[in-house]
Design an enzyme around this catalytic site. Structure first.
Site, mmCIF file in Angstrom:
data_model
loop_
_atom_site.group_PDB
_atom_site.id
_atom_site.type_symbol
_atom_site.label_atom_id
_atom_site.label_comp_id
_atom_site.label_asym_id
_atom_site.label_seq_id
_atom_site.Cartn_x
_atom_site.Cartn_y
_atom_site.Cartn_z
ATOM 1 N N ASP A 120 -7.432 -35.705 -37.117
ATOM 2 C CA ASP A 120 -7.634 -34.258 -36.965
ATOM 3 C C ASP A 120 -7.230 -33.836 -38.471
ATOM 4 O O ASP A 120 -8.260 -32.849 -38.923
ATOM 5 C CB ASP A 120 -6.821 -33.497 -36.116
ATOM 6 C CG ASP A 120 -5.344 -33.883 -35.914
ATOM 7 O OD1 ASP A 120 -5.000 -34.514 -36.879
ATOM 8 O OD2 ASP A 120 -4.766 -33.356 -34.959
ATOM 9 N N GLN A 150 -3.740 -37.325 -34.728
ATOM 10 C CA GLN A 150 -3.353 -38.640 -35.207
ATOM 11 C C GLN A 150 -1.832 -39.364 -34.389
ATOM 12 O O GLN A 150 -1.362 -38.700 -33.841
ATOM 13 C CB GLN A 150 -2.869 -38.116 -36.748
ATOM 14 C CG GLN A 150 -3.998 -37.848 -37.447
ATOM 15 C CD GLN A 150 -3.373 -37.775 -38.864
ATOM 16 O OE1 GLN A 150 -3.329 -36.775 -39.414
ATOM 17 N NE2 GLN A 150 -3.238 -38.995 -39.608
ATOM 18 N N HIS A 151 -1.922 -40.592 -35.113
ATOM 19 C CA HIS A 151 -0.807 -41.377 -34.948
ATOM 20 C C HIS A 151 -0.477 -41.971 -33.366
ATOM 21 O O HIS A 151 0.117 -42.894 -32.932
ATOM 22 C CB HIS A 151 0.654 -40.777 -35.119
ATOM 23 C CG HIS A 151 0.582 -39.956 -36.385
ATOM 24 N ND1 HIS A 151 0.294 -40.941 -37.520
ATOM 25 C CD2 HIS A 151 0.884 -38.780 -36.717
ATOM 26 C CE1 HIS A 151 0.289 -39.751 -38.572
ATOM 27 N NE2 HIS A 151 0.596 -38.734 -38.122
#
Length: 496
Positions: free
Chosen positions: A245, A84-85
């Site tokens: 994820d 992520q991110h």
């Protein structure tokens, strides 16, 4: 659908890519192809070249095809779950302008603090996005890029998350899903769309962003001819939107509208994570109020100090990690890297309650207790954010699903049982992120609900451990120290 078809679930994590070749009907894992990534950076910098992810995906699929022995023609769908991110900026040809800023790149902490203040504080952010900007969030990273590399930000023709980048390479379409988008801090979980005011705040043109698909299992396109040639797969197979994820792991566990709701998961790894799928939209500054991949929500809380911190204490004591005993009167808060939940960024480890008869094994046991109480406190906050009372016997009696490396450790499992007083389930399925992605691929290929697909798969026998009597004495002892020490000793300006 013909029998014996196969879907591929891709787990593109920080360190590697895994491609899980999965029987569409049964969920049986046929093979897992693997390929490493390269992470660079010193100090707070953590970066990776997105082209390395694409090459790793190609290598992992080739490895899985070889290991499984299946015919490429048997593959009917593919989906990517990614870390992520991360911030990926592309030129007009879809090529990276610079290495991606990863989730654990902390250089944007000042920008995160400034963004939080600019909108009016944490509550203003949670009301819109479900989360408060921290260095991990993509909005903070974009703001860092604008301030530190303005020429790159100006040149960007597209802004993507890691899983978006790979899905676009597969399908030729710029698309994301609500789950991964909810980790950006420019997507509103309140409206289910990009937030124009937040985009204006960070100076990001919505035209640079991918379309948001209805869910992670939505079919967003077909494998392009170019991608098919690169992967050795048939052109035209279903490509799912994919997700982040954590959202994919939830799908792999059967959590969501088509499975279990408000049933918590504890992930014991380097950090400790708690999450649950819920129909209640959470608003708590202590949580990341993510969307899930299937249209529900996935509130999540993360502690920084878990297995790695306890292993460090074991090493300092010269003990094996399993050579531990309950802590007696000692309390050890293993906040070796500061702490995120509770918010104690400048904290260090704290030991108190030593006696002449305290043993090294008890000190190690106290480190386990400190880490477990911290993550269970985060679980209580998560329950409250979902509209549940953690003291309600029905809520407190729901089993905890224990995953991550700690779930394989005897002392971890027993400490969680003792301090929670709840039943514990250790899922039999492995590679949960890749398994969840495979369920998303199956959803794209068949139209079935991905959570229901994963819940119906036969992926291994879960181990159920019955509840034991809760060690309230140990719980109260650790909590008392944490609450009394937070201000003067752990770096907080108020009790936690």
């Amino acid at each position: 659908m013909p029998p014996h078809t196969v879907v591929i679930g891709v787990d593109s994590s920080t360190q590697s890519t895994k491609a899980a070749f999965t029987d569409t009907a049964t969920g049986r894992l046929l093979a897992v192809g693997r390929a490493p990534h390269v992470v660079t950076g010193e100090g707070g910098a953590r970066e990776s070249d997105p082209e390395v992810w694409w090459q790793a995906l190609r290598d992992a699929v080739a490895d899985g095809l070889k290991e499984s022995g299946i015919a490429p023609a048997d593959v009917v769908g593919i989906a990517v779950a990614g870390q992520q991110h991360g911030l990926v900026v592309l030129d007009a040809e879809g090529r990276p302008l610079r290495p991606a800023l990863l989730w654990n790149d902390t250089r944007s902490a000042p920008q995160a603090a400034a963004l939080t203040a600019a909108l009016g504080g944490p509550d203003a952010w949670t009301a819109r996005t479900g989360s408060v900007p921290v260095a991990a969030m993509t909005a903070s990273k974009w703001q860092w890029l604008r301030e530190n590399e303005p020429e790159t930000a100006e040149a960007a023709a597209a802004v993507r998350l890691p899983h978006d980048f790979l899905t676009e390479r597969l399908s030729g379409r710029a698309v994301t899903d609500p789950g991964d988008a909810s980790g950006t801090c420019w997507y509103s979980t309140a409206t289910g769309a990009y937030d124009p005011e937040l985009l204006e705040l960070i100076g990001l043109d919505a035209a640079l962003l991918p379309e948001v698909a209805p869910s992670g299992g939505a079919r967003v396109g077909s494998l392009t001819v170019a991608a098919a040639e690169a992967l050795g797969l048939p052109a035209g197979i279903a490509v799912a939107a994919g997700t982040g994820d954590n959202m994919s792991a939830a799908v792999g566990l059967g959590l969501g509208g088509g499975g279990l709701l408000d049933h918590p998961v504890l992930s014991l790894g380097t950090s400790g994570t708690v999450f649950a799928a819920s129909r209640t939209r959470p608003e708590s500054a202590a949580l990341s109020g993510f969307a899930a991949a299937d249209g529900t929500y996935l509130p999540l809380a993360c502690t920084l100090n878990c297995t790695l911190a306890v292993d460090k204490v074991a090493a300092l004591l010269g003990l094996d990690r399993n050579d531990a005993a309950p802590g007696g009167e000692a309390v050890l808060l293993p906040y070796l890297d500061g702490e995120r939940t509770p918010d104690l960024p400048t904290a260090a480890g704290l030991l108190t309650g030593l006696r002449h008869d305290t043993t090294p094994q008890q000190l190690l046991g106290a480190a386990y207790e400190g880490a477990v109480v911290t993550v269970l406190r985060a679980l209580d906050e998560l329950s409250r954010a979902c509209g549940l009372d953690p003291a309600d016997p029905e809520v407190a009696g729901r089993p905890l699903r224990l995953i991550g490396g700690g779930a394989q450790g005897r002392v971890w499992v027993e400490t969680v049982r003792r301090l929670s007083g709840r039943p514990v389930i250790v899922p039999g399925a492995g590679e949960l992120v890749a398994l969840g992605a495979a369920a998303l691929a199956a959803s794209a290929a068949t139209g079935a609900d991905p959570v229901a697909v994963a819940a119906g798969w036969e992926t291994g026998d879960d181990v159920l451990l019955e509840a034991v009597e809760r060690d309230v004495t140990a719980w109260d002892r650790v909590n008392s120290v944490l609450e009394r020490a937070a201000g003067p000793l752990l770096g907080a300006d108020r009790p936690v």
